[in-house]
Design a protein around this motif. Sequence first.
Motif, short mmCIF file in Angstrom:
data_model
loop_
_atom_site.label_atom_id
_atom_site.label_comp_id
_atom_site.label_asym_id
_atom_site.label_seq_id
_atom_site.Cartn_x
_atom_site.Cartn_y
_atom_site.Cartn_z
N GLU A 200 12.57 3.02 -2.22
CA GLU A 200 12.71 2.52 -0.86
C GLU A 200 11.49 2.81 0.00
N ASP A 201 10.52 3.59 -0.53
CA ASP A 201 9.29 3.86 0.20
C ASP A 201 8.52 2.57 0.44
N SER A 202 7.80 2.53 1.55
CA SER A 202 6.93 1.39 1.81
C SER A 202 5.67 1.53 0.96
N GLY A 203 4.88 0.49 0.94
CA GLY A 203 3.63 0.54 0.19
C GLY A 203 3.78 0.02 -1.23
N PHE A 204 2.65 -0.29 -1.83
CA PHE A 204 2.62 -0.82 -3.20
C PHE A 204 2.98 0.28 -4.17
N LYS A 205 3.86 -0.03 -5.13
CA LYS A 205 4.37 1.00 -6.03
C LYS A 205 3.98 0.70 -7.48
N PHE A 206 3.17 1.59 -8.05
CA PHE A 206 2.87 1.56 -9.48
C PHE A 206 3.82 2.51 -10.20
N VAL A 207 4.15 2.18 -11.44
CA VAL A 207 4.97 3.06 -12.25
C VAL A 207 4.36 3.17 -13.63
N ALA A 224 -7.83 8.04 -11.38
CA ALA A 224 -8.15 6.66 -11.00
C ALA A 224 -7.35 6.23 -9.78
N PHE A 225 -6.09 6.69 -9.70
CA PHE A 225 -5.24 6.30 -8.58
C PHE A 225 -5.75 6.87 -7.25
N ARG A 226 -6.58 7.88 -7.35
CA ARG A 226 -7.19 8.43 -6.13
C ARG A 226 -7.91 7.34 -5.34
N SER A 227 -8.62 6.44 -6.04
CA SER A 227 -9.34 5.35 -5.36
C SER A 227 -8.38 4.36 -4.73
N VAL A 228 -7.23 4.15 -5.38
CA VAL A 228 -6.23 3.23 -4.83
C VAL A 228 -5.67 3.80 -3.53
N ALA A 229 -5.35 5.09 -3.55
CA ALA A 229 -4.77 5.73 -2.36
C ALA A 229 -5.76 5.80 -1.21
N GLU A 230 -7.05 5.92 -1.54
CA GLU A 230 -8.07 5.93 -0.49
C GLU A 230 -8.13 4.58 0.21
N ALA A 231 -7.97 3.50 -0.54
CA ALA A 231 -8.02 2.15 0.05
C ALA A 231 -6.70 1.76 0.68
N PHE A 232 -5.59 2.24 0.08
CA PHE A 232 -4.24 1.92 0.57
C PHE A 232 -3.43 3.22 0.65
N PRO A 233 -3.52 3.92 1.78
CA PRO A 233 -2.92 5.26 1.88
C PRO A 233 -1.41 5.31 1.64
N ASP A 234 -0.72 4.18 1.76
CA ASP A 234 0.73 4.21 1.53
C ASP A 234 1.10 3.80 0.10
N ALA A 235 0.10 3.58 -0.77
CA ALA A 235 0.37 3.24 -2.17
C ALA A 235 1.00 4.44 -2.88
N LYS A 236 1.83 4.16 -3.87
CA LYS A 236 2.53 5.22 -4.60
C LYS A 236 2.37 5.03 -6.11
N LEU A 237 2.44 6.15 -6.83
CA LEU A 237 2.45 6.15 -8.29
C LEU A 237 3.62 7.00 -8.75
N LEU A 238 4.53 6.40 -9.50
CA LEU A 238 5.68 7.12 -10.05
C LEU A 238 5.42 7.36 -11.53
N ILE A 239 5.53 8.62 -11.95
CA ILE A 239 5.34 9.01 -13.34
C ILE A 239 6.68 9.44 -13.91
#
Length: 402
Positions: A200-207, A224-239
Amino acid sequence: MKKILMVVSTLNHGGAQKVFANLTLAFPEEWQIDILLNNAENITYPYRGRILSLQIDNPDDKTGILYQARVFLRRYRKLKELKKKNHYDACLSALTSANAVNVLTGRRYCKTILTVHSFMTRDMGQLGGLKQIIIAMAIKLLYNRADRVVTVSEGSRNDLVQKFGVDPRKAITIYNGFPIKDIINRSKEQPDGRECTFVEDSGFKFVTAGRLDGAKGQWHLIRAFRSVAEAFPDAKLLILGEGILEQSLKKTVKECGLENNVVFGGFVENPYKIMAKCDAFVMSSLYEGFPGVLIEALACGLPCISTDFDSGAREILAPGADIAEKVTGNWQKEQYGILCPVCDGQRRRGGEKLTKEEKILADAMLALVRESALRDRYQKRSQERAWQLDAENFLGKWLEII
């Protein structure tokens, strides 16, 4: 009616174990199926058949030589007894120890069919020492005595033939078939409890999903996801997944300053309902046999990014392409997903400069975030490819060799 004996360690974790569980569901209903496990506890994969147990305790560390020897000897005695008593049409085994016992207990009473679910050269390269020598000798000395050796990818088959001397006339590739309809149905269930927090979090979600271990290279993905979060601070990565590297990976997350962007979901009985709520799937594996989780992600309708490891991802996302080719430069758009070069496997601190391969992986993820047309293209094609890999499509090959 056929009588089949299947030998595998468990039915609660692991890719080979899930493949065997799926096979029991795909085989004709009138077939009698017995499944010999190390123990009958904690079965989580859906299956059909009668469970037989070696009744061996399930320790936290299954790599110890004493435990492995105990399993081997008890499995040998039990399997020899079962083959002689029940006169199965075929005995199917998965993973090196069970494969060796299958051969050593003979072909007198039934066919022996071995299955190989990994790229053995890379697998053994991670072991080293005595264990590597024993496994290599077992393959070279025993596998040609089986009736058939089934590999899960052409890359894995080529490896066995070229590096271990397996007779190419005995080795056959049968892709891991998956119950696509069941996965799609389960993906439609609604997440609940803690699961809702992420989806339910906002932002683009990778899994991503899989064991947290050296083969999966998740530390490269986090960096690598560090660069994604820098460009899109609300992006998420679920592991999703558990494993020995969990604490190390969490340390990398902290070093990258991604505590608010990366979530560790642990083991989830139905991961599909979570995956389906995400925007894209990404895997950073250094090597695989045939990555079932990539097919499951396609079945959930996700655009997919994968590293182009030695066997599996190229065959899934770029069917018909030369499996000897590898992505070495920039990421590539393939028919059913994106392929990136494999990372070097070295573990670096989170704050260190990204490697060339990590930067390319980050660029591929950023492209999916930024380009809705690219996402839509792969989203529309994902289930098309998943259905091509449905278990029913490969049943004929199994029926033929059995």
